[in-house]
Design a protein around this motif. Structure first.
Motif, PDB file in Angstrom:
ATOM      1  N   LEU A  67      37.999 -99.565 138.336  1.00  0.00           N
ATOM      2  CA  LEU A  67      37.887 -98.207 137.821  1.00  0.00           C
ATOM      3  C   LEU A  67      37.235 -97.334 138.890  1.00  0.00           C
ATOM      4  O   LEU A  67      36.266 -97.744 139.539  1.00  0.00           O
ATOM      5  CB  LEU A  67      37.056 -98.166 136.542  1.00  0.00           C
ATOM      6  CG  LEU A  67      37.562 -98.982 135.345  1.00  0.00           C
ATOM      7  CD1 LEU A  67      36.608 -98.840 134.174  1.00  0.00           C
ATOM      8  CD2 LEU A  67      38.968 -98.577 134.942  1.00  0.00           C
ATOM      9  N   ILE A  72      41.367 -95.711 135.632  1.00  0.00           N
ATOM     10  CA  ILE A  72      41.954 -96.973 136.081  1.00  0.00           C
ATOM     11  C   ILE A  72      42.635 -96.780 137.427  1.00  0.00           C
ATOM     12  O   ILE A  72      43.509 -95.916 137.587  1.00  0.00           O
ATOM     13  CB  ILE A  72      42.967 -97.500 135.056  1.00  0.00           C
ATOM     14  CG1 ILE A  72      42.272 -97.813 133.729  1.00  0.00           C
ATOM     15  CG2 ILE A  72      43.667 -98.745 135.574  1.00  0.00           C
ATOM     16  CD1 ILE A  72      43.223 -98.253 132.635  1.00  0.00           C
ATOM     17  N   LEU A 130      46.588-105.963 132.685  1.00  0.00           N
ATOM     18  CA  LEU A 130      46.222-104.568 132.455  1.00  0.00           C
ATOM     19  C   LEU A 130      46.279-104.220 130.975  1.00  0.00           C
ATOM     20  O   LEU A 130      45.367-103.589 130.429  1.00  0.00           O
ATOM     21  CB  LEU A 130      47.155-103.662 133.257  1.00  0.00           C
ATOM     22  CG  LEU A 130      46.817-102.170 133.230  1.00  0.00           C
ATOM     23  CD1 LEU A 130      45.419-101.929 133.769  1.00  0.00           C
ATOM     24  CD2 LEU A 130      47.859-101.371 134.017  1.00  0.00           C
ATOM     25  N   ARG A 131      47.341-104.638 130.289  1.00  0.00           N
ATOM     26  CA  ARG A 131      47.457-104.359 128.859  1.00  0.00           C
ATOM     27  C   ARG A 131      46.431-105.145 128.053  1.00  0.00           C
ATOM     28  O   ARG A 131      45.869-104.628 127.084  1.00  0.00           O
ATOM     29  CB  ARG A 131      48.873-104.681 128.386  1.00  0.00           C
ATOM     30  CG  ARG A 131      49.936-103.815 129.016  1.00  0.00           C
ATOM     31  CD  ARG A 131      51.321-104.222 128.571  1.00  0.00           C
ATOM     32  NE  ARG A 131      51.510-104.033 127.136  1.00  0.00           N
ATOM     33  CZ  ARG A 131      52.627-104.369 126.489  1.00  0.00           C
ATOM     34  NH1 ARG A 131      53.636-104.921 127.155  1.00  0.00           N
ATOM     35  NH2 ARG A 131      52.742-104.147 125.199  1.00  0.00           N
ATOM     36  N   THR A 134      43.049-103.199 128.609  1.00  0.00           N
ATOM     37  CA  THR A 134      42.962-101.813 128.147  1.00  0.00           C
ATOM     38  C   THR A 134      43.250-101.643 126.664  1.00  0.00           C
ATOM     39  O   THR A 134      42.780-100.682 126.048  1.00  0.00           O
ATOM     40  CB  THR A 134      43.937-100.937 128.949  1.00  0.00           C
ATOM     41  OG1 THR A 134      45.265-101.464 128.829  1.00  0.00           O
ATOM     42  CG2 THR A 134      43.533-100.917 130.423  1.00  0.00           C
ATOM     43  N   GLU A 135      44.025-102.551 126.049  1.00  0.00           N
ATOM     44  CA  GLU A 135      44.381-102.393 124.638  1.00  0.00           C
ATOM     45  C   GLU A 135      43.476-103.178 123.711  1.00  0.00           C
ATOM     46  O   GLU A 135      43.500-102.933 122.500  1.00  0.00           O
ATOM     47  CB  GLU A 135      45.838-102.813 124.425  1.00  0.00           C
ATOM     48  CG  GLU A 135      46.841-101.931 125.152  1.00  0.00           C
ATOM     49  CD  GLU A 135      48.274-102.267 124.783  1.00  0.00           C
ATOM     50  OE1 GLU A 135      48.455-103.046 123.829  1.00  0.00           O
ATOM     51  OE2 GLU A 135      49.199-101.749 125.441  1.00  0.00           O
TER      52      GLU A 135
END
Length: 305
Positions: A67, A72, A130-131, A134-135
């Protein structure tokens, strides 16, 4: 089961950046000793710290989320990568190796209202780091909870006989259901295996008695079939002996001989039976008489009463 959040995972010890920082510091110390100017030492220390803070490393199975000022920047790794000191930060380290999650259900009712304890293992991996980061706040805990609820749903919609006899189909159904929920999170479920299905003690006793009764029924059916075959053979033998009474009497003599040849016992029998055996013995002796040779004249005679 204790789960370690992904953001708490640490990068491996970076000996490369530490070595470069040490070399920079030694060079600056050497220049300070030669020039007798302390600025070289201060500059060397600052440069060494910057090198150590900016040069990072992660293993081949790891990915790092970077970050910059809260935004991101993307994933880094594997191997060496650079970040901007004080501006970039490493938010999470994702392990992409296949991992296992044990799942346990206690006193879960099946479709036929039987309480069972089921133990299963879920094999999963992160295919989109990444998913996953972040989710989800904690994707490892989320996978565990989804696996637990899905296992309860499948057990509740299946009969006890299906759980005990068709585990492969249940494993495949569990894998498809769990993966359909976790695929959107960047997590792939490799397989699900049911390790054990534990039944209540009372149900185990009932099933044991049922199995014992089934084995006893099968044994009785086999015995009845054997007795039917024996009775059929005896009926055929009775017809043979009815057509040849002498054969039956000879059989009786042989049986009595077999009974008495090794024991030397005395056998009592009715007079009529003994007379019948006498005539049978005479018939057998007559059958064993040496026949005259072929072509010789046959001798005839009369037996006077």
């Amino acid at each position: 089961m204790s789960l370690v959040p992904s953001m708490k995972r640490k990068l491996p010890l970076n000996t490369i950046s530490a070595s470069i920082a040490a070399v920079v510091f030694l060079i600056s110390a050497g220049l300070t000793a030669l020039t007798r100017q302390p600025g070289w030492v201060i500059g060397g220390v600052v440069l060494a710290l910057l090198v150590h803070m900016s040069l990072k490393m992660c293993n081949s199975w790891q990915r790092v989320l970077v970050l910059r000022a809260g935004k991101i920047q993307g994933l880094r790794g594997p191997g060496l990568f650079l970040i901007v000191p004080f501006l970039d930060q490493i938010d999470a380290v994702v392990d992409q190796r296949i991992r296992t999650v044990p799942v346990h259900t206690r006193q879960t009712l099946t479709r036929d209202t039987t309480p069972v304890d089921v133990d299963a293992v879920v094999f999963w991996m992160v295919h989109d780091p990444l998913r996953a980061i972040t989710e989800l706040d904690n994707y490892e805990s989320s996978v565990s909870m989804v696996a637990l609820t899905t296992l309860r749903e499948v057990v509740g919609s299946s009969d006890l006989a299906t759980l005990l006899e068709d585990r492969r189909r249940i494993d495949g159904e569990l894998r498809d259901l769990i993966e359909s929920k976790t695929r959107e999170w960047g997590v792939t479920v490799q397989s699900v295996e049911i390790r054990d299905v534990q039944l209540p003690d009372s149900l185990q006793d009932a099933m044991s008695r049922q199995a014992q009764a089934e084995r006893e029924r099968a044994a009785r059916v086999t015995l009845a079939s054997a007795e039917r075959e024996v009775a059929h053979e005896l009926a055929q033998a009775a017809k043979t002996y009815e057509a040849a009474p002498i054969a039956l009497q000879i059989l009786q003599i042989n049986r009595i001989f077999e009974m008495n040849k090794n024991r030397g016992t005395t056998i009592l029998m009715p007079t009529t039976m003994a007379d019948a055996m006498t005539s049978a013995t005479a018939f057998a002796a007559a059958m064993q008489t040496v026949q005259p040779e072929a072509g010789a004249p046959t001798a005839t005679g009369e037996v006077s009463g």
